[in-house]
Design a protein around this motif. Structure first.
Motif: not given
Length: 290
Positions: A129-144, A164-175
């Motif tokens: 859900d949206g909270e999972d997406g927020q957790n993962v993106f915050r992890a990415i931000q913390v990691a730098g 929406d984690l899957i939507e975000a990852m789908t947008l990034a999947k080609d790179r």
């Protein structure tokens, strides 16, 4: 031929055990352009990876917590200790796999087929859900980490609300090949990466040598997306062509390729491929058929 994993698999009683072993095996194997014993980066050493493996194992064992929160906690502690994003990619890959593993354990599935992992991982990803997406993106931000998940609208949303984690990852999947796992239900890992790692280890009969050879084979099969993000696709493709010319049976050829990828800024570090190897090792440690 004897199963090279047998001595370790007997010690792996839980997903948390497998996280630690997979992470340590990955960094111990001599993989071209990566950290391993005797081959450090200026800002990153073998000991940093071992410490990160312990942190990942500790955080990912908390079955009562959603896996995205476990990833975030592990990234925070790792960043505080090592000042780097040493295990972000591994955590992003192992988080859903551990959750899928736990799901199969609860229903008594003994994980004897790759399709078992595909089905369980799909269930896990469908439940996000949206909270999972927020957790993962915050992890990415913390990691730098530069590049991964670099979708502007999603980065902003992660700061203020749900994602929406899957939507975000789908947008990034080609790179980014790690994002591609989320977008495709980890089918790339299980269908394309896992067999290469297993066959290489099986053919050599040696875990560390097999892992090192598999890493180069995977670089031949597909460009490393970390190299592509840092240097551009043409450079990544040139590394792919160089990998194809390596004689895997000739230590000098392998060492020459390894040295060609090293530099003060480790811009040519094929780190995404190494993360995928670690995830494959987790699956091999937790799948009795192998």
């Amino acid at each position: 031929m004897a199963d090279p994993f047998a001595p370790i698999r007997r010690l792996v009683k839980t997903p948390s055990d497998a996280v630690r072993w997979a992470s340590v095996l990955e960094v111990t194997a001599p993989k071209a352009g990566n950290v391993y014993p005797g081959a450090s980066f200026r800002d990153l050493s073998f000991i940093d990876f071992v410490a990160a493996a312990d942190i990942a194992s500790k955080h990912l064992r908390d079955e009562q917590e959603r896996f995205s929160r476990r990833i975030y906690g592990a990234v925070e502690e790792t960043r505080e200790l090592t000042k780097t994003n040493v295990n972000l990619g591994i955590l992003l890959l192992l988080g859903p796999l551990v959750a899928a593993d736990e799901l199969m354990m609860r229903v008594g599935n003994n994980k004897c087929k790759a399709n078992d992992w595909l089905e369980a991982t799909r269930i896990v990803l469908d439940s996000l859900d949206g909270e999972d997406g927020q957790n993962v993106f915050r992890a990415i931000q913390v990691a730098g980490a530069g590049g991964l998940g670099e979708v502007e609208s999603m980065d902003i949303a992660a700061m203020y609300g749900e994602v929406d984690l899957i939507e975000a990852m789908t947008l990034a999947k080609d790179r980014d090949r790690i994002a591609n796992q989320y977008a495709t239900g980890f089918s790339d890992l299980i269908d394309n990466v896992l067999p290469v790692v297993w066959h290489s280890i099986d053919q050599t009969g040696d875990l560390l040598e097999g892992i090192g050879r598999a890493h180069i084979q995977l670089l031949r099969d597909e460009v490393d997306s970390l190299i592509a993000r840092k240097n551009g696709m043409e450079v990544a493709k040139s590394i792919q062509r160089r990998a194809a010319r390596v004689n895997l049976g000739d230590p000098d050829s392998v060492q020459k390729f390894d040295q060609s990828l090293r530099g003060d800024t480790h811009e040519l570090n094929p780190g995404t491929t190494a993360d995928l190897v670690a995830a494959s090792l987790y699956l091999l440690l937790r799948t009795p058929i192998f």
